[in-house]
Design a protein around this motif. Sequence first.
Motif, mmCIF file in Angstrom:
data_model
loop_
_atom_site.group_PDB
_atom_site.id
_atom_site.type_symbol
_atom_site.label_atom_id
_atom_site.label_comp_id
_atom_site.label_asym_id
_atom_site.label_seq_id
_atom_site.Cartn_x
_atom_site.Cartn_y
_atom_site.Cartn_z
ATOM 1 N N LEU A 1 9.240 -2.949 -11.321
ATOM 2 C CA LEU A 1 8.140 -2.031 -11.044
ATOM 3 C C LEU A 1 7.325 -2.497 -9.846
ATOM 4 O O LEU A 1 7.411 -3.646 -9.409
ATOM 5 N N LEU A 2 6.517 -1.580 -9.341
ATOM 6 C CA LEU A 2 5.805 -1.823 -8.088
ATOM 7 C C LEU A 2 4.790 -2.945 -8.194
ATOM 8 O O LEU A 2 4.768 -3.869 -7.375
ATOM 9 N N CYS B 1 4.144 -3.645 2.413
ATOM 10 C CA CYS B 1 4.410 -2.322 2.973
ATOM 11 C C CYS B 1 5.150 -2.458 4.303
ATOM 12 O O CYS B 1 4.904 -3.396 5.072
ATOM 13 N N LEU B 2 6.013 -1.515 4.576
ATOM 14 C CA LEU B 2 6.746 -1.508 5.838
ATOM 15 C C LEU B 2 6.975 -0.074 6.279
ATOM 16 O O LEU B 2 6.834 0.864 5.490
ATOM 17 N N THR B 3 7.317 0.084 7.545
ATOM 18 C CA THR B 3 7.722 1.387 8.054
ATOM 19 C C THR B 3 9.182 1.313 8.476
ATOM 20 O O THR B 3 9.683 0.254 8.872
ATOM 21 N N ALA C 1 9.820 1.878 -5.787
ATOM 22 C CA ALA C 1 9.157 1.777 -4.488
ATOM 23 C C ALA C 1 8.421 3.092 -4.274
ATOM 24 O O ALA C 1 8.835 4.131 -4.799
ATOM 25 N N ARG C 2 7.352 3.053 -3.518
ATOM 26 C CA ARG C 2 6.556 4.272 -3.334
ATOM 27 C C ARG C 2 6.244 4.500 -1.860
ATOM 28 O O ARG C 2 6.089 3.540 -1.102
ATOM 29 N N PRO C 3 6.102 5.774 -1.489
ATOM 30 C CA PRO C 3 5.627 6.049 -0.125
ATOM 31 C C PRO C 3 4.212 5.505 0.069
ATOM 32 O O PRO C 3 3.455 5.351 -0.895
ATOM 33 N N VAL C 4 3.875 5.212 1.290
ATOM 34 C CA VAL C 4 2.485 4.895 1.629
ATOM 35 C C VAL C 4 1.626 6.098 1.245
ATOM 36 O O VAL C 4 2.105 7.234 1.175
ATOM 37 N N GLY D 1 6.383 5.146 5.925
ATOM 38 C CA GLY D 1 5.981 3.936 5.220
ATOM 39 C C GLY D 1 6.467 3.868 3.784
ATOM 40 O O GLY D 1 6.527 4.880 3.077
ATOM 41 N N LEU D 2 6.786 2.652 3.348
ATOM 42 C CA LEU D 2 7.271 2.409 1.997
ATOM 43 C C LEU D 2 6.627 1.145 1.441
ATOM 44 O O LEU D 2 6.504 0.135 2.150
ATOM 45 N N CYS D 3 6.226 1.195 0.176
ATOM 46 C CA CYS D 3 5.671 0.038 -0.523
ATOM 47 C C CYS D 3 6.742 -0.528 -1.446
ATOM 48 O O CYS D 3 7.300 0.205 -2.277
ATOM 49 N N LEU D 4 7.015 -1.820 -1.326
ATOM 50 C CA LEU D 4 8.043 -2.482 -2.120
ATOM 51 C C LEU D 4 7.427 -3.142 -3.349
ATOM 52 O O LEU D 4 6.225 -3.411 -3.381
ATOM 53 N N PRO D 5 8.222 -3.431 -4.377
ATOM 54 C CA PRO D 5 7.700 -4.169 -5.528
ATOM 55 C C PRO D 5 7.000 -5.445 -5.079
ATOM 56 O O PRO D 5 7.556 -6.220 -4.298
#
Length: 379
Positions: free
Chosen positions: A6-7, A292-294, A318-321, A349-353
């Motif tokens: 999970l995130l 977070c990354l793009t 993972a979730r979008p920014v 953008g994406l947020c990783l666990p």
Amino acid sequence: MAKPILLSTPHIGDRELEFVKEAFDTNWIAPVGPHVDAFEQEFCQVVGTSYAAAVSSGTAALHLALKLVGVQAGDEVFCSTLTFIASANPITYLGAKPIFIDSDRTTWNMNPELLRESLDKKAKIGKLPKAVILVHLYGQSADIDPILEACDQYEIPLIEDAAESLGATYKGKSTGTFGKIGIFSFNGNKIITTSGGGMLVSHDRELMEKARFLATQARDRAPHYQHSEIGYNYRLSNILAGIGRGQLQVLEDRINARRHNFEVYQQALGNLPGIEFMPEANFGRATRWLTCLTINSQTFGADREQIRLALAKQQIEARPVWKPLHLQPVFANCDYVDGVVAEYLFNHGLCLPSGSNLIKEELERVISQILEIHQQRTY
């Protein structure tokens, strides 16, 4: 099937249980109590502020902050656009109108130049905002000095939404302690949690006393229940404050763990074409609450959404920014300033666990899946 990753999950230890047990042993189960008082005092020591008021959520804290600085129906309030909707919802609770300000690429937070330009324009027409809400996003401080300077020039109170940035610093000082009022969140996904809870902080004693008064139904000093103004049921419970006290003792450990997650991700993925991690500004320490990354789809071989869905198939969240608030349907009629940077970050953008309780094997599993996606798309 593999265990879900999970995130950002709660990370609880043994110290919290000792404080909770004390609350049960003393039968202090009701809202407020000795743990609440101690949590406020200990929180002040950690972040370097003078006074604090513990409440039921970060949203409640922000609602009270806006009321404390005098926001009323018909007022305008400037707010960061790249943030969770809770940063702006309390503006509408008071009948005021948000105006959203775009981000800069250095911090992903409010652009100081756009804020100053917007304030200058509003000053010329005699319609300055009643307050500015500055969000410190994903554990990264905004560039506070020029923002505070612009607000001070027009005597506009700055409210810092530090819900995501407990432990982050700006030039050696904690976020949330520069403006008129700062607010924090202890939601279950935050860097420390009370399951649900929040905190207001300020160097103004009278403001925090007023916050506590409003948060306890605005009960006047009288032997009977007497109320001269409308209040709220916003105070934190003694049990949850006990959890917070235990969590606060391991804050640095939690920060170090999340920064370690980021370093592992960056080392493994940072050289891939099209991957760019959220930068850490040189004026302070980011907590890396979320990594977070793009993604540039043309060079990486897959876009943000393709990666997110591929990870989801492997039980990896993972979730979008954050979707910029000026793009949210509920704020369709609100004004905004620029928005290009925030929109780019959302689209790519994406947020990783990022939980502080992630283990090595889980990090490796996330990384291997992203590497596999890249290889499948480029070869």
